[in-house]
Structure formats: C-alpha cells, structure tokens
Design an enzyme around this catalytic site. Structure first.
Site, PDB file in Angstrom:
ATOM      1  N   ASP A  46     -32.310   1.735 -64.580  1.00  0.00           N
ATOM      2  CA  ASP A  46     -32.152   2.576 -63.195  1.00  0.00           C
ATOM      3  C   ASP A  46     -30.693   1.760 -62.041  1.00  0.00           C
ATOM      4  O   ASP A  46     -30.969   3.205 -61.134  1.00  0.00           O
ATOM      5  CB  ASP A  46     -33.951   2.762 -62.275  1.00  0.00           C
ATOM      6  CG  ASP A  46     -33.857   0.931 -61.976  1.00  0.00           C
ATOM      7  OD1 ASP A  46     -33.523   0.162 -62.353  1.00  0.00           O
ATOM      8  OD2 ASP A  46     -35.044   1.306 -61.440  1.00  0.00           O
ATOM      9  N   ASP A  85     -35.893   2.750 -68.848  1.00  0.00           N
ATOM     10  CA  ASP A  85     -36.101   2.577 -67.502  1.00  0.00           C
ATOM     11  C   ASP A  85     -37.065   2.968 -66.546  1.00  0.00           C
ATOM     12  O   ASP A  85     -36.220   4.248 -65.824  1.00  0.00           O
ATOM     13  CB  ASP A  85     -34.784   1.725 -66.836  1.00  0.00           C
ATOM     14  CG  ASP A  85     -35.725   0.973 -65.864  1.00  0.00           C
ATOM     15  OD1 ASP A  85     -37.185   0.247 -65.612  1.00  0.00           O
ATOM     16  OD2 ASP A  85     -34.848  -0.187 -64.783  1.00  0.00           O
ATOM     17  N   LYS A 115     -39.885   1.366 -70.204  1.00  0.00           N
ATOM     18  CA  LYS A 115     -40.334  -0.488 -69.144  1.00  0.00           C
ATOM     19  C   LYS A 115     -40.768  -0.149 -67.495  1.00  0.00           C
ATOM     20  O   LYS A 115     -40.544   1.415 -66.671  1.00  0.00           O
ATOM     21  CB  LYS A 115     -38.703  -1.213 -68.994  1.00  0.00           C
ATOM     22  CG  LYS A 115     -38.732  -2.180 -68.178  1.00  0.00           C
ATOM     23  CD  LYS A 115     -37.245  -3.240 -68.581  1.00  0.00           C
ATOM     24  CE  LYS A 115     -36.391  -2.230 -66.937  1.00  0.00           C
ATOM     25  NZ  LYS A 115     -36.566  -2.823 -65.587  1.00  0.00           N
ATOM     26  N   GLU A 117     -41.554  -2.013 -63.692  1.00  0.00           N
ATOM     27  CA  GLU A 117     -41.812  -3.173 -63.176  1.00  0.00           C
ATOM     28  C   GLU A 117     -42.894  -3.716 -62.319  1.00  0.00           C
ATOM     29  O   GLU A 117     -43.753  -2.642 -61.993  1.00  0.00           O
ATOM     30  CB  GLU A 117     -40.761  -2.618 -61.591  1.00  0.00           C
ATOM     31  CG  GLU A 117     -39.588  -2.562 -62.003  1.00  0.00           C
ATOM     32  CD  GLU A 117     -38.216  -2.194 -60.909  1.00  0.00           C
ATOM     33  OE1 GLU A 117     -38.815  -2.830 -59.977  1.00  0.00           O
ATOM     34  OE2 GLU A 117     -36.785  -2.352 -61.241  1.00  0.00           O
ATOM     35  N   GLU A 183     -37.107 -11.318 -64.939  1.00  0.00           N
ATOM     36  CA  GLU A 183     -36.122 -11.024 -64.136  1.00  0.00           C
ATOM     37  C   GLU A 183     -35.583 -11.982 -63.053  1.00  0.00           C
ATOM     38  O   GLU A 183     -36.668 -12.356 -62.238  1.00  0.00           O
ATOM     39  CB  GLU A 183     -35.993  -9.373 -63.199  1.00  0.00           C
ATOM     40  CG  GLU A 183     -33.736  -9.760 -62.408  1.00  0.00           C
ATOM     41  CD  GLU A 183     -33.847  -8.398 -61.965  1.00  0.00           C
ATOM     42  OE1 GLU A 183     -34.651  -6.990 -62.522  1.00  0.00           O
ATOM     43  OE2 GLU A 183     -32.416  -7.836 -61.437  1.00  0.00           O
TER      44      GLU A 183
END
Ligand code: KIV
Length: 281
Positions: A46, A85, A115, A117, A183
C-alpha cells in the site's frame, strides 16, 4: 519454463535455509524485469498510495486501485510468489468484509498470499481468514497504516515490547497466519521470532536473521528521492538516470536536434515526388 514460486515454495526455502528475496512492485513492466532478475516474491504494497499516487501516507490506497495494480503485477510476473497488501479499512471494519476483500486479492489480483497489519486485537480476523482458506501473513512491528498512533518507529528497543511482539507473533501463527512480516523490529527480537516459528518470517528493516528480506523498490533504486531509511540499501540511482535522460530529451526538442531523418516514416521515392508536385500546384 520458469517454475512458479508459491507460498509453499517459500516455506520450503525456510527448511532449506534459503533466503527469500522480496521487493515491492506496483506495475506490469517493473514486475517483468524483477521476475527476470530472479526476485522470488513481489509485494504490491500500500506504499503505492505514496509512491504511485502521491498521497502523504499509505492509508489513501483504496481497494479498487490495489486490485487493479496487483493484477498488473501478476501479468508482468506470472511465476513469482505474489503478496497483496490489504489496504486501510479493508479488513478492520468486519470479518465478512475482510474475507470478501482478501478473496478479491486472490481471485482478481492473482495473489498467492495476502498481508494485513496486525496486533493482538486482530487474532479473530487472522483466524477467520485462515478458516476461509486464505493464506494470510501477519505484519507486526511498525505498522504504517496506524503510524499516527505509534510513538516510535522501532517499538521493540525495550524488553517488554520485545516480549509482547514475540507473544503476538506466536499467537498470530496459532491463529492461522502462514507467515510473518516484521517491520522495524530490533534485530535480536526478529531473530528470536524467526527461530521460534516454522512459518517464514520476512524482514523489512528487522535485521539479517529472518527468512527473507523485503525492500521498497523506489528506495532501493533511489527512484523517488524520498527519505532513505537506515535499513535500506541503494543498489542503483535510477531516479537520477531518468532525470538526466528527460533533461537531454527536453534539450534536444528545444534545440530541434530530435527527431531527425532516421526517426521519420517516408513514402516511396516515386510517390514522394508525385505528392510534392501535387502540393506545389
Ligand atoms: O506497503 C509496503 O510497501 C509494505 C512494506 C514496507 C513491507 O508493507
């Protein structure tokens, strides 16, 4: 015929001790070059909200554009392991929406894996997606979609936070995550996470001991002239090469050096003569 790499291949890499080379990618032509170069996996991140669309943060990447560009990357790189993403609010509003949107990444985008977050509050979404048969990677550590809520980019410098992250990572895998992406996690914490799990762990600025690495393409090519994070390595100065080429082009147009005879289409000699006579009449 090149062999198709999927998430099972990436899992095998882990058992073989082979590292995964992943880059972000947002378009067909780049995808084609990156697959030919031997990159194992592409992430349509993204970050395209910033790097392709010019918004100030990743939260502006919307589902429809993510899907369109993911499909373009897949057309350019049919054999890489493709990670989609899921953008801001595509999986946070309800589990039903999360599954429908993840399904679009798989069917319309041609992804091998998606994926999201996450932190400990998202275990139910991960579990539901896994139950639905969607291979889901849990992105932990720094989470750009909620950057304004995070005090620091590197959250695991303190032992309590490192323990929390290890705990979250283990719970994500128990809930059904098929992989992890860390990350800006401290290298020792990322190493511990990687050692303690069977699923592949990809590092984005989390040190060398994970099972693979991902960099943002525009950073490693110095394409956007954006901030260069410490964990990045610049492999080429493509941004400068493009500026130089465009400068030269503009100069040649302005000084009438381009195009020349060799860039023109012509009639046959006879027709050209006849045409000229007709014009001169
Ligand atoms: O969107 C993205 O590019 C990412 C990477 C930074 C891991 O999520």
């Amino acid at each position: 015929m090149p062999k198709k790499i999927n998430w099972q291949t990436i899992k095998k890499y882990k058992t073989q001790g082979k590292k995964v080379a992943m880059l972000t990618c947002y378009d067909y032509s780049m995808a084609n070059l990156l697959e030919k170069a031997g990159v194992d996996s592409l992430l349509v991140g993204d970050t395209l909200g910033q790097l392709v669309l010019g918004y100030p943060s990743t939260i502006h990447a919307k589902m429809d554009i993510m899907i369109a560009l993911t499909a373009a990357v897949r057309r350019g790189a049919p054999n890489v392991c493709l990670m989609g993403d899921m953008p801001f609010l595509s999986y946070q509003v309800s589990i039903e929406q999360a599954i429908i949107n993840a399904g679009r990444f798989m069917t319309e985008g041609g992804c091998d894996v998606v994926k999201i977050e996450v932190d400990s509050r998202h275990l139910d979404v991960v579990a539901a997606m896994a139950r639905a048969g969607i291979p889901v990677v849990a992105h932990l550590g720094f989470k750009p979609q909620s950057a304004t809520l995070q005090e620091k980019m590197v959250a695991t410098r303190q032992i309590d936070h490192a323990r929390q992250l290890i705990n979250d990572a283990e719970n994500m895998v128990k809930a059904g995550a098929c992989g992890l992406l860390l990350e800006c996690v401290t290298a020792n914490t990322a190493k511990a996470v990687t050692k303690r799990t069977d699923v592949p762990v990809i590092s984005c600025g989390s040190g060398p001991d994970c099972d693979g690495q991902v960099l943002v393409l525009h950073d490693m090519l110095n394409l956007a002239g954006a901030a260069n994070p410490k964990f990045n390595k610049t492999y080429a100065n493509i941004g400068q090469a493009i500026t130089d080429a465009a400068k030269q082009y503009a100069k040649e147009i302005h000084t009438k050096k381009f195009p020349t005879e060799i860039n023109c289409y012509n009639m046959t000699a006879n027709d050209q003569k006849e045409f000229q006579n007709w014009l001169d009449k």
